[in-house]
Design a protein around this motif. Structure first.
Motif, mmCIF file in Angstrom:
data_model
loop_
_atom_site.group_PDB
_atom_site.id
_atom_site.type_symbol
_atom_site.label_atom_id
_atom_site.label_comp_id
_atom_site.label_asym_id
_atom_site.label_seq_id
_atom_site.Cartn_x
_atom_site.Cartn_y
_atom_site.Cartn_z
ATOM 1 N N UNK A 22 0.869 -1.043 0.004
ATOM 2 C CA UNK A 22 -0.279 -0.404 0.148
ATOM 3 C C UNK A 22 0.770 1.037 0.179
ATOM 4 N N UNK A 23 1.786 0.950 0.452
ATOM 5 C CA UNK A 23 3.022 2.585 0.879
ATOM 6 C C UNK A 23 3.633 2.090 0.184
ATOM 7 N N UNK A 24 3.654 1.665 -1.500
ATOM 8 C CA UNK A 24 4.443 1.395 -1.835
ATOM 9 C C UNK A 24 6.257 1.623 -1.563
ATOM 10 N N UNK A 25 6.690 0.930 -1.268
ATOM 11 C CA UNK A 25 7.667 0.664 -0.824
ATOM 12 C C UNK A 25 8.698 -0.970 -2.364
ATOM 13 N N UNK A 26 7.208 -1.522 -2.193
ATOM 14 C CA UNK A 26 8.331 -2.891 -3.060
ATOM 15 C C UNK A 26 6.527 -2.858 -3.845
#
Length: 269
Positions: A22-26
């Protein structure tokens, strides 16, 4: 950090995976997940988050940058035995298993970067409160990568490893205590005549407001409590009931019991 492998697919693993995606880390495809037996669970995670499920093949493990251990404590010895032959020397390990020491992982997985953390399930919505400790093999670069990873799902505090038992008892298990409080508040609110839906909304807003006051004002909890409490008023009457039932002692017993269990789990490993 390019590839992460989760070993264990329970609620904690899903909470962290959800936060990372959701946080677009990976992207999900760079997150690999394996677990002991539940193929349906892996399929559900694949559908929900786009992760790469792992079945029998282990050859890819030497390409993994970080292994996140999220199994049950009783399974960790077998897990370490199974994966050690496949891990590259520089592969880092992050444990989110309650109670299991860094020394245990060093003995089971060899000399490598190892971190031990205790997030909570609020990671699902990016609101986890995590503590973390590192061994001496963790480089500054890897430390920042792991902190960034956990930072994407909430706040993270670096602590001494022994203090992780208290972190586990406080913030790791903490959401369950809050939910239990809400259950109790709802039950008595309905008993006193409120509609269940109205009671739930009032309780949630009360919790959010109190948390926001603590965060934004910087005031001591005791000061905020006193500000709400008029002498001889309704709040004072409620607080008196809590004092009569030794509320602070109950909370202390709760935290101490959870901390003691964390230490017991570590000793069993």
């Amino acid at each position: 950090m390019e590839k992460i492998l989760f070993i264990g697919a329970g609620s904690m693993a899903e909470a962290i995976i959800s936060g990372i995606v959701e946080q677009q880390v990976l992207p999900g495809k760079q997150i690999y997940v394996m677990n002991k037996s539940d193929a349906e669970r892996l399929c559900n995670l694949e559908t929900r988050y786009g992760i790469t499920k792992v079945c029998e093949d282990r050859s890819f493990m030497n390409e993994i940058d970080l292994v996140v251990l999220a199994t049950k404590p009783k399974d960790i010895q077998q897990v370490m035995h199974d994966i050690r032959p496949y891990l590259a020397d520089g592969t880092a390990v992050l444990s989110v298993i309650a109670g299991i020491s860094i020394e245990t992982f060093e003995n089971g997985l060899g000399k490598r970067p190892i971190a031990r953390s205790m997030p909570n399930t609020s990671a699902t919505i990016g609101k986890s409160a995590s503590g973390i400790a590192f061994n001496e093999e963790v480089t500054s670069e890897m430390k920042q990568s792991i902190l960034s990873l956990l930072g994407a799902i909430g706040i993270v505090k670096v602590v001494k490893e022994d203090d992780l038992h208290a972190v586990t008892a406080l913030s790791g298990s903490g959401p369950a205590y809050i939910y239990y409080l809400v259950e109790a508040l709802e039950e008595v609110a309905v008993e006193r005549g409120l509609e269940a839906g109205d009671a739930r909304e009032l309780i949630i807003q009360t919790l959010e407001g109190a948390a926001a006051m603590l965060k934004t004002t910087g005031e001591e909890p005791s000061t905020l409590r006193i500000n709400v409490t008029s002498p001889g008023g309704t709040t004072a009457a409620g607080l008196k009931a809590l004092e009569n039932h030794e509320f602070k002692s109950v909370i202390a017993d709760c935290i101490k019991s959870a901390e003691a269990r964390s230490r017991e789990l570590g000793a069993l490993s």
